[in-house]
Design an enzyme around this catalytic site. Structure first.
Site, PDB file in Angstrom:
ATOM      1  N   ASN A 111       3.559  -3.168   2.274  1.00 61.30           N
ATOM      2  CA  ASN A 111       2.670  -2.930   3.288  1.00 61.30           C
ATOM      3  C   ASN A 111       3.292  -3.229   4.485  1.00 61.30           C
ATOM      4  OD1 ASN A 111       0.159  -2.451   4.665  1.00 61.30           O
ATOM      5  ND2 ASN A 111       0.097  -4.716   4.988  1.00 61.30           N
ATOM      6  N   HIS A 113       2.438  -4.255   8.344  1.00 58.36           N
ATOM      7  CA  HIS A 113       1.320  -4.709   9.035  1.00 58.36           C
ATOM      8  C   HIS A 113       1.870  -4.840  10.602  1.00 58.36           C
ATOM      9  CE1 HIS A 113      -2.164  -7.036  10.048  1.00 58.36           C
ATOM     10  NE2 HIS A 113      -1.220  -7.780  10.716  1.00 58.36           N
TER      11      HIS A 113
HETATM   12  C1  GAR Z   1       0.040   1.153  11.994  1.00 55.27           C
HETATM   13  O1  GAR Z   1      -0.060   0.450  13.017  1.00 55.27           O
HETATM   14  C2  GAR Z   1      -0.108   0.285  10.798  1.00 55.27           C
HETATM   15  O2  GAR Z   1       0.779  -0.804  10.742  1.00 55.27           O
HETATM   16  C3  GAR Z   1      -1.401  -0.343  10.589  1.00 55.27           C
HETATM   17  O3  GAR Z   1      -2.480   0.785  11.158  1.00 55.27           O
HETATM   18  C4  GAR Z   1      -1.542   1.666  11.788  1.00 55.27           C
HETATM   19  C5  GAR Z   1      -1.601   3.046  10.978  1.00 55.27           C
HETATM   20  O4  GAR Z   1      -0.821   3.988  11.725  1.00 55.27           O
HETATM   21  N1  GAR Z   1      -1.908  -1.044   9.435  1.00 55.27           N
HETATM   22  C6  GAR Z   1      -2.632  -1.833   9.475  1.00 55.27           C
HETATM   23  O5  GAR Z   1      -3.258  -2.360  10.299  1.00 55.27           O
HETATM   24  C7  GAR Z   1      -2.690  -2.221   7.948  1.00 55.27           C
HETATM   25  N2  GAR Z   1      -3.510  -3.662   7.903  1.00 55.27           N
HETATM   26  P1  GAR Z   1      -0.531   5.415  10.795  1.00 55.27           P
HETATM   27  O6  GAR Z   1      -1.556   5.970   9.826  1.00 55.27           O
HETATM   28  O7  GAR Z   1      -0.288   6.376  12.227  1.00 55.27           O
HETATM   29  O8  GAR Z   1       0.584   5.036   9.976  1.00 55.27           O
END
Ligand code: GAR
Length: 210
Positions: A111, A113
């Site tokens: 994952n 984060h």
């Molecule tokens: C990213 O910043 C990722 O790290 C975060 O959501 C965003 C998704 O963006 N993930 C989390 O918060 C998971 N707990 P994306 O769809 O453009 O990759």
């Protein structure tokens, strides 16, 4: 290349991290791995369009079609098995799966984060909420973490981290964008390459990278 690893990417939203993986693959930077399928938890996830534009198989497994996390997790486990996943990447995947999935794929799920774990992580810390919390605390440095997924949310062995400076007039949106550009889009593809080239070992809950 022989014995290429099948990478299945799980998404829920815009998919910029998926795009970083697609771009890395196009540059030959995913090592022994190939993105073979993208699975979305939401039918309207723009990440699905990114996959289609690049000729990658897409599937959906809609969270609200299932009554609870257990039945959704079972369906996801079956789909990942069907797809012969060697590596499962959560790339902005916003649904928590239960232990049946990580038990079926131990140390094969990673994952990204958007904070320096163990800060600003766990239940409720996702997407922009993470950056709101970081700014509310007044941290001067944040960043991103790639880690293995275990049954406990955001608590699995850490693979890579990268720090990013917080700037004076940051909003959650500007901080999110800088952390994506400077950290997530770099360390996620790198962690995937290291995994696919068998460079990551887990010893006593801690990773060792060759
Ligand atoms: C990213 O910043 C990722 O790290 C975060 O959501 C965003 C998704 O963006 N993930 C989390 O918060 C998971 N707990 P994306 O769809 O453009 O990759």
């Amino acid at each position: 290349m022989s014995n290429m690893k099948n990478i299945v990417v799980l998404v829920s939203g815009g998919g910029t991290n998926l795009q970083a993986l697609i771009d890395a693959q196009a540059r030959g930077e995913l090592g022994n791995g190939k993105i073979t399928c993208v699975i979305a938890s939401k039918a309207d996830a723009y990440a699905l369009t990114r996959a289609e534009n690049n000729g990658i198989k897409t599937r959906t497994l809609i969270r609200k079609d299932y009554p609870d996390i257990a039945s959704y997790s079972k369906a996801m486990k079956d789909m990942l098995t069907e797809e012969k996943a060697d590596l499962i990447v959560y790339a902005g995947f916003m649904t928590i799966l239960d232990e049946q999935v990580c038990n079926a794929f131990p140390n094969k799920m990673i994952n990204v984060h958007p904070a320096l774990i163990p800060s600003f992580c766990g239940k409720g810390f996702y997407g922009l909420h993470v950056h709101e919390a970081a700014l509310a605390k007044g941290v001067k440095v944040s960043g991103a973490t790639v880690h293995f997924v275990t049954a406990e949310c955001d608590a699995g062995p850490i693979i890579l981290q990268k720090a990013v400076e917080v700037e004076k007039n940051d909003t959650p949106e500007t901080l999110q964008r800088r952390i994506m550009e400077q950290a997530e889009w770099k360390i996620l593809p790198l962690a995937v390459k290291l995994f696919c080239d068998d460079k990551i070992k887990v010893l006593n809950g801690v990773t060792v990278i060759e």
